[in-house]
Design a protein around this motif. Structure first.
Motif, PDB file in Angstrom:
ATOM      1  N   LYS A 126     -10.614   9.661  -7.462  1.00 45.81           N
ATOM      2  CA  LYS A 126     -10.382  11.087  -7.694  1.00 45.81           C
ATOM      3  C   LYS A 126      -9.500  11.288  -8.923  1.00 45.81           C
ATOM      4  N   GLY A 127      -8.505  10.428  -9.097  1.00 47.89           N
ATOM      5  CA  GLY A 127      -7.637  10.521 -10.268  1.00 47.89           C
ATOM      6  C   GLY A 127      -8.372  10.218 -11.555  1.00 47.89           C
ATOM      7  N   ILE A 128      -9.312   9.272 -11.506  1.00 45.77           N
ATOM      8  CA  ILE A 128     -10.115   8.964 -12.690  1.00 45.77           C
ATOM      9  C   ILE A 128     -10.996  10.160 -13.031  1.00 45.77           C
ATOM     10  N   LYS A 129     -11.540  10.803 -12.008  1.00 46.08           N
ATOM     11  CA  LYS A 129     -12.405  11.954 -12.239  1.00 46.08           C
ATOM     12  C   LYS A 129     -11.612  13.115 -12.839  1.00 46.08           C
ATOM     13  N   ALA A 143       0.827  -1.205   0.000  1.00 48.82           N
ATOM     14  CA  ALA A 143       0.000   0.000   0.000  1.00 48.82           C
ATOM     15  C   ALA A 143       0.863   1.257   0.000  1.00 48.82           C
ATOM     16  N   LYS A 144       1.951   1.239   0.757  1.00 50.63           N
ATOM     17  CA  LYS A 144       2.859   2.393   0.760  1.00 50.63           C
ATOM     18  C   LYS A 144       3.468   2.596  -0.620  1.00 50.63           C
ATOM     19  N   LYS A 145       3.809   1.505  -1.286  1.00 46.89           N
ATOM     20  CA  LYS A 145       4.376   1.593  -2.632  1.00 46.89           C
ATOM     21  C   LYS A 145       3.370   2.201  -3.599  1.00 46.89           C
ATOM     22  N   ILE A 146       2.115   1.786  -3.493  1.00 50.27           N
ATOM     23  CA  ILE A 146       1.077   2.334  -4.366  1.00 50.27           C
ATOM     24  C   ILE A 146       0.854   3.808  -4.062  1.00 50.27           C
ATOM     25  N   LEU A 147       0.891   4.180  -2.779  1.00 42.18           N
ATOM     26  CA  LEU A 147       0.686   5.581  -2.418  1.00 42.18           C
ATOM     27  C   LEU A 147       1.788   6.473  -2.967  1.00 42.18           C
ATOM     28  N   THR A 148       3.023   5.981  -2.980  1.00 38.50           N
ATOM     29  CA  THR A 148       4.107   6.814  -3.508  1.00 38.50           C
ATOM     30  C   THR A 148       4.010   6.940  -5.018  1.00 38.50           C
ATOM     31  N   THR A 149       3.451   5.946  -5.709  1.00 36.64           N
ATOM     32  CA  THR A 149       3.295   6.069  -7.160  1.00 36.64           C
ATOM     33  C   THR A 149       2.097   6.924  -7.510  1.00 36.64           C
ATOM     34  N   ASN A 150       1.166   7.159  -6.582  1.00 40.34           N
ATOM     35  CA  ASN A 150       0.008   8.006  -6.859  1.00 40.34           C
ATOM     36  C   ASN A 150       0.377   9.475  -6.964  1.00 40.34           C
ATOM     37  N   THR A 179      -4.236   3.892 -16.245  1.00 36.32           N
ATOM     38  CA  THR A 179      -5.488   3.247 -15.858  1.00 36.32           C
ATOM     39  C   THR A 179      -5.233   1.951 -15.113  1.00 36.32           C
ATOM     40  N   ALA A 180      -4.209   1.204 -15.516  1.00 41.22           N
ATOM     41  CA  ALA A 180      -3.899  -0.059 -14.844  1.00 41.22           C
ATOM     42  C   ALA A 180      -3.501   0.187 -13.386  1.00 41.22           C
ATOM     43  N   LYS A 181      -2.726   1.232 -13.141  1.00 37.96           N
ATOM     44  CA  LYS A 181      -2.330   1.537 -11.762  1.00 37.96           C
ATOM     45  C   LYS A 181      -3.527   1.990 -10.944  1.00 37.96           C
ATOM     46  N   ARG A 182      -4.432   2.708 -11.553  1.00 39.07           N
ATOM     47  CA  ARG A 182      -5.648   3.116 -10.836  1.00 39.07           C
ATOM     48  C   ARG A 182      -6.508   1.907 -10.493  1.00 39.07           C
ATOM     49  N   LEU A 183      -6.608   0.967 -11.424  1.00 37.27           N
ATOM     50  CA  LEU A 183      -7.384  -0.246 -11.178  1.00 37.27           C
ATOM     51  C   LEU A 183      -6.755  -1.070 -10.064  1.00 37.27           C
ATOM     52  N   ILE A 184      -5.444  -1.199 -10.082  1.00 33.69           N
ATOM     53  CA  ILE A 184      -4.744  -1.928  -9.013  1.00 33.69           C
ATOM     54  C   ILE A 184      -4.944  -1.224  -7.681  1.00 33.69           C
ATOM     55  N   SER A 185      -4.912   0.102  -7.691  1.00 30.77           N
ATOM     56  CA  SER A 185      -5.122   0.856  -6.454  1.00 30.77           C
ATOM     57  C   SER A 185      -6.529   0.635  -5.908  1.00 30.77           C
ATOM     58  N   ILE A 186      -7.518   0.562  -6.774  1.00 29.61           N
ATOM     59  CA  ILE A 186      -8.895   0.315  -6.325  1.00 29.61           C
ATOM     60  C   ILE A 186      -9.025  -1.089  -5.748  1.00 29.61           C
ATOM     61  N   ILE A 187      -8.447  -2.083  -6.429  1.00 29.65           N
ATOM     62  CA  ILE A 187      -8.539  -3.468  -5.959  1.00 29.65           C
ATOM     63  C   ILE A 187      -7.801  -3.630  -4.625  1.00 29.65           C
ATOM     64  N   ALA A 188      -6.575  -3.091  -4.549  1.00 25.62           N
ATOM     65  CA  ALA A 188      -5.814  -3.195  -3.299  1.00 25.62           C
ATOM     66  C   ALA A 188      -6.507  -2.437  -2.179  1.00 25.62           C
ATOM     67  N   GLY A 189      -7.059  -1.271  -2.490  1.00 30.05           N
ATOM     68  CA  GLY A 189      -7.778  -0.493  -1.480  1.00 30.05           C
ATOM     69  C   GLY A 189      -8.998  -1.221  -0.957  1.00 30.05           C
ATOM     70  N   ALA A 190      -9.738  -1.863  -1.853  1.00 28.46           N
ATOM     71  CA  ALA A 190     -10.923  -2.617  -1.423  1.00 28.46           C
ATOM     72  C   ALA A 190     -10.527  -3.801  -0.548  1.00 28.46           C
ATOM     73  N   TYR A 191      -9.436  -4.475  -0.930  1.00 27.84           N
ATOM     74  CA  TYR A 191      -8.964  -5.615  -0.129  1.00 27.84           C
ATOM     75  C   TYR A 191      -8.506  -5.160   1.261  1.00 27.84           C
TER      76      TYR A 191
END
Length: 106
Positions: A72-75, A14-21, A28-40
């Protein structure tokens, strides 16, 4: 022991994903991974909230934050509506030079 290792790996991911945000143009792939990881992480935090309230609260907030940032990034990728009347007028006239501030009448 295994639970603690998986917990640490989840937090590290999660920290790795947050730094790439922080990138301006996130794919789009990173946003999708962020949504899936966030939901998990979010559902995992809710499940362990009664056994370990502090860890559950942290995971819940982290998962929610990951999902919020991705959405928010998708929006933000949608085109902005023109606010200046000259922008509206420029988009209505065809054959304009897009670099010209004054619309050309065709």
């Amino acid at each position: 022991m295994l639970n603690k290792i998986t917990h640490n790996l989840t937090i590290l991911a999660a920290k790795k994903i947050l730094t790439t945000n922080n990138a301006e143009n996130l794919g789009t792939a990173k946003r999708l991974i962020s949504i899936i990881a966030g939901a998990y992480i979010f559902q995992r935090g809710i499940r362990c909230f009664y056994k370990h309230p502090v860890i559950g609260l942290q995971e819940t907030f982290l998962g929610g934050f990951l999902m919020y940032e991705a959405v928010k990034g998708i929006k933000d990728t949608y085109p902005a509506k023109p606010t200046d009347p000259s922008q509206i007028r420029r988009n209505q006239i065809q054959g304009n030079d897009p670099n010209s501030p004054v619309p050309a009448f065709v």
